[in-house]
Design a protein around this motif. Structure first.
Motif, mmCIF file in Angstrom:
data_model
loop_
_atom_site.group_PDB
_atom_site.id
_atom_site.type_symbol
_atom_site.label_atom_id
_atom_site.label_comp_id
_atom_site.label_asym_id
_atom_site.label_seq_id
_atom_site.Cartn_x
_atom_site.Cartn_y
_atom_site.Cartn_z
ATOM 1 N N ASP A 108 50.845 46.329 -3.479
ATOM 2 C CA ASP A 108 49.936 45.217 -4.042
ATOM 3 C C ASP A 108 50.295 43.854 -3.234
ATOM 4 O OD1 ASP A 108 48.821 46.579 -6.296
ATOM 5 O OD2 ASP A 108 50.766 47.016 -6.789
ATOM 6 N N PHE A 109 50.961 43.973 -2.003
ATOM 7 C CA PHE A 109 51.236 42.692 -1.423
ATOM 8 C C PHE A 109 51.064 42.892 -0.081
ATOM 9 C CE2 PHE A 109 53.287 42.380 -5.598
ATOM 10 C CZ PHE A 109 53.432 40.747 -5.709
ATOM 11 N N ILE A 110 51.217 41.669 0.853
ATOM 12 C CA ILE A 110 51.317 41.483 2.257
ATOM 13 C C ILE A 110 52.782 41.372 2.431
ATOM 14 C CG2 ILE A 110 50.740 40.455 4.342
ATOM 15 C CD1 ILE A 110 47.784 40.114 2.954
ATOM 16 N N PRO A 111 53.454 42.039 3.401
ATOM 17 C CA PRO A 111 54.917 41.691 3.786
ATOM 18 C C PRO A 111 54.820 40.433 4.977
ATOM 19 C CG PRO A 111 54.464 43.751 4.750
ATOM 20 C CD PRO A 111 53.213 43.286 4.100
ATOM 21 N N LYS A 265 50.031 31.805 9.101
ATOM 22 C CA LYS A 265 50.873 30.484 9.313
ATOM 23 C C LYS A 265 52.156 30.827 8.382
ATOM 24 C CE LYS A 265 47.568 26.705 9.713
ATOM 25 N NZ LYS A 265 46.922 25.512 9.240
ATOM 26 N N LEU A 266 52.259 31.414 7.286
ATOM 27 C CA LEU A 266 53.355 31.885 6.454
ATOM 28 C C LEU A 266 54.268 32.622 7.335
ATOM 29 C CD1 LEU A 266 51.976 32.077 3.106
ATOM 30 C CD2 LEU A 266 53.674 30.393 3.946
ATOM 31 N N SER A 267 53.630 33.769 8.129
ATOM 32 C CA SER A 267 54.726 34.383 8.631
ATOM 33 C C SER A 267 55.368 33.902 9.612
ATOM 34 C CB SER A 267 53.908 35.893 9.263
ATOM 35 O OG SER A 267 53.358 36.666 7.971
ATOM 36 N N GLU A 268 54.570 32.979 10.477
ATOM 37 C CA GLU A 268 55.249 32.299 11.800
ATOM 38 C C GLU A 268 56.170 31.272 11.189
ATOM 39 O OE1 GLU A 268 53.775 29.526 15.535
ATOM 40 O OE2 GLU A 268 52.100 30.570 13.937
ATOM 41 N N ALA A 269 56.058 30.561 10.291
ATOM 42 C CA ALA A 269 56.809 29.478 9.694
ATOM 43 C C ALA A 269 58.209 30.350 9.330
ATOM 44 C CB ALA A 269 56.226 28.923 8.339
ATOM 45 N N PHE A 270 58.076 31.441 8.787
ATOM 46 C CA PHE A 270 59.191 32.134 8.177
ATOM 47 C C PHE A 270 60.134 32.719 9.243
ATOM 48 C CE2 PHE A 270 57.774 31.459 3.787
ATOM 49 C CZ PHE A 270 58.965 31.361 3.177
ATOM 50 N N ALA A 271 59.296 33.192 10.429
ATOM 51 C CA ALA A 271 59.885 33.859 11.465
ATOM 52 C C ALA A 271 60.730 32.870 12.082
ATOM 53 C CB ALA A 271 58.958 34.464 12.340
ATOM 54 N N THR A 272 60.130 31.669 12.229
ATOM 55 C CA THR A 272 60.668 30.306 12.896
ATOM 56 C C THR A 272 62.147 29.871 12.083
ATOM 57 O OG1 THR A 272 58.641 29.503 13.850
ATOM 58 C CG2 THR A 272 60.510 28.122 13.656
ATOM 59 N N GLY A 273 61.826 29.912 10.971
ATOM 60 C CA GLY A 273 62.825 29.522 9.818
ATOM 61 C C GLY A 273 64.286 30.682 10.135
ATOM 62 N N GLU A 297 54.678 46.283 11.666
ATOM 63 C CA GLU A 297 56.119 46.871 11.843
ATOM 64 C C GLU A 297 56.801 46.519 10.513
ATOM 65 O OE1 GLU A 297 59.991 45.892 14.809
ATOM 66 O OE2 GLU A 297 58.168 44.516 14.739
ATOM 67 N N ALA A 298 56.408 45.690 9.647
ATOM 68 C CA ALA A 298 57.053 45.475 8.354
ATOM 69 C C ALA A 298 56.811 46.729 7.272
ATOM 70 C CB ALA A 298 56.921 44.120 7.788
ATOM 71 N N GLN A 299 55.381 46.780 7.291
ATOM 72 C CA GLN A 299 54.652 47.682 6.640
ATOM 73 C C GLN A 299 55.306 49.190 6.883
ATOM 74 O OE1 GLN A 299 52.822 46.963 4.035
ATOM 75 N NE2 GLN A 299 53.387 49.166 3.498
ATOM 76 N N ALA A 300 55.440 49.575 8.279
ATOM 77 C CA ALA A 300 56.042 50.817 8.515
ATOM 78 C C ALA A 300 57.616 51.100 8.276
ATOM 79 C CB ALA A 300 55.867 50.867 9.997
ATOM 80 N N PHE A 301 58.151 49.870 8.094
ATOM 81 C CA PHE A 301 59.692 50.064 7.437
ATOM 82 C C PHE A 301 59.561 50.288 5.913
ATOM 83 C CE2 PHE A 301 63.069 48.202 5.424
ATOM 84 C CZ PHE A 301 64.528 48.436 6.130
#
Length: 333
Positions: A108-111, A265-273, A297-301
């Motif tokens: 029910d979510f996007i990683p 935007k959120l994925s990029e921000a957390f990846a930088t963090g 890649e995250a979904q496959a994991f």
């Protein structure tokens, strides 16, 4: 007439300005599945300030406990999919359906990002009659019902690793001794109350380094940087490749209909963090392995983790329902 035209143009300008407003326009709420001071809380509160800086916004963190994390998951799942409600979670939701803990999970979510994961380690009492993983397997098979293995309850790391060993090696007849957490179980093992214990590397590494216990194998597909001399379990039996890499993990999730540009935007921000030296140092100090993956890649994991874990627990008789009931295919099918 000119005033009317001017008024219309002004209205259009304001409308266009609103449409082009940059996310985030207000505070973002981050809901942590677990209580203050736990691993998930520590990881999320460590990475989020660095993500905020990269995002140019504010993320207000709050702990929402209960239901083995299901209270927070259900709350965020029911929130508007606009990027202003995020779930700061761990692996547990992937087991909710088969363990009878809820009808929702990460489907029910996007990683937005999977930050890091723990690495399982099989350790033994120093007086155990074997010194490596193969010796352990051979001894258990030659002496059924003699070896005592530490446990922390259904769905915990020891139960999954024990089920994995039974699946790959054939049934290993051992006595499971339950404890309230891996800390008490590892202490009991050092005192001789149990012989072996599957544990996350971060919890066992100091005992191994101090010579208070011996490491038999790392349950991963590559060596652990902190214990490079301990062999990986796939070097003894390639059958483990079906289930590995595996381990507890930490991730940030958004409701599945969140707009693509907000997700990016959120994925990029957390990846930088996640690349900030302070966060990397914390992960290294706690023995976690960096992932920093998102998207497909995250979904496959997540899919592989859920497949392997739910079926292992099901075959061990530890689930309330079969993974098949929820469309979770058995690994390899």
């Amino acid at each position: 007439m000119n005033k009317l035209i001017f008024g219309a143009l002004s209205a259009l300008t304001l409308t266009a300005g609103a449409a082009l407003a940059e996310y985030p326009e207000k505070e973002i709420q981050g809901f942590i599945q677990w209580g203050a001071g736990g691993s998930t809380d520590t990881v999320m509160r460590s990475v989020t300030p660095h993500a905020e800086e990269a995002l140019g916004g504010t993320i207000v963190m709050q702990n929402m406990t209960g239901g083995v994390g299901a209270i927070a998951l259900n709350h965020v799942s029911g929130a508007d999919a606009d990027g202003y409600s995020l779930l700061m979670g761990a692996e547990n939701p992937l087991l909710y359906k088969v363990m009878g803990l809820g009808d929702k999970d990460y489907s029910d979510f996007i990683p937005l990002i999977l930050l890091a994961r723990g690495t399982p380690l099989l350790v033994a009492n120093n007086d155990a009659p074997f010194d490596d993983y193969q010796g352990f397997v051979d001894y258990v098979k030659a002496n059924p019902g003699e070896i005592r293995i530490g446990a922390t309850g259904p769905g915990g790391l020891p139960s999954v690793i024990t089920a994995m060993m039974n699946e790959v090696e054939g049934d290993l007849d051992m006595i499971a001794v339950p404890y309230d957490g891996d800390g008490p179980a590892l202490t009991a093992m050092q005192g001789g109350a149990v012989d072996v214990m599957p544990a996350v590397l971060g919890a066992a590494i100091e005992g191994v380094r101090a010579g208070n216990m011996k490491a038999l194998a790392v349950f991963d597909v590559e060596a652990a940087a902190k214990l490079p001399d301990v062999p990986i379990v796939t070097s003894f039996n390639e059958g483990y490749n079906t289930f590995l890499p595996w381990g507890s993990f930490f991730g940030v999730f958004a409701p599945k209909d969140t707009p693509e540009d907000v997700v990016a935007k959120l994925s990029e921000a957390f990846a930088t963090g996640a690349e900030h030296p302070d966060f990397l140092a914390l992960m290294d100090d706690r023995g976690f392995k960096m992932m920093n993956i998102s998207g497909d890649e995250a979904q496959a994991f997540l899919d592989k983790w859920q497949q392997g874990t739910t079926w292992l627990l099901n075959d061990a008789g530890l689930t309330k329902a079969s993974p098949e009931e929820f469309g979770i295919a058995r690994p390899g099918e």
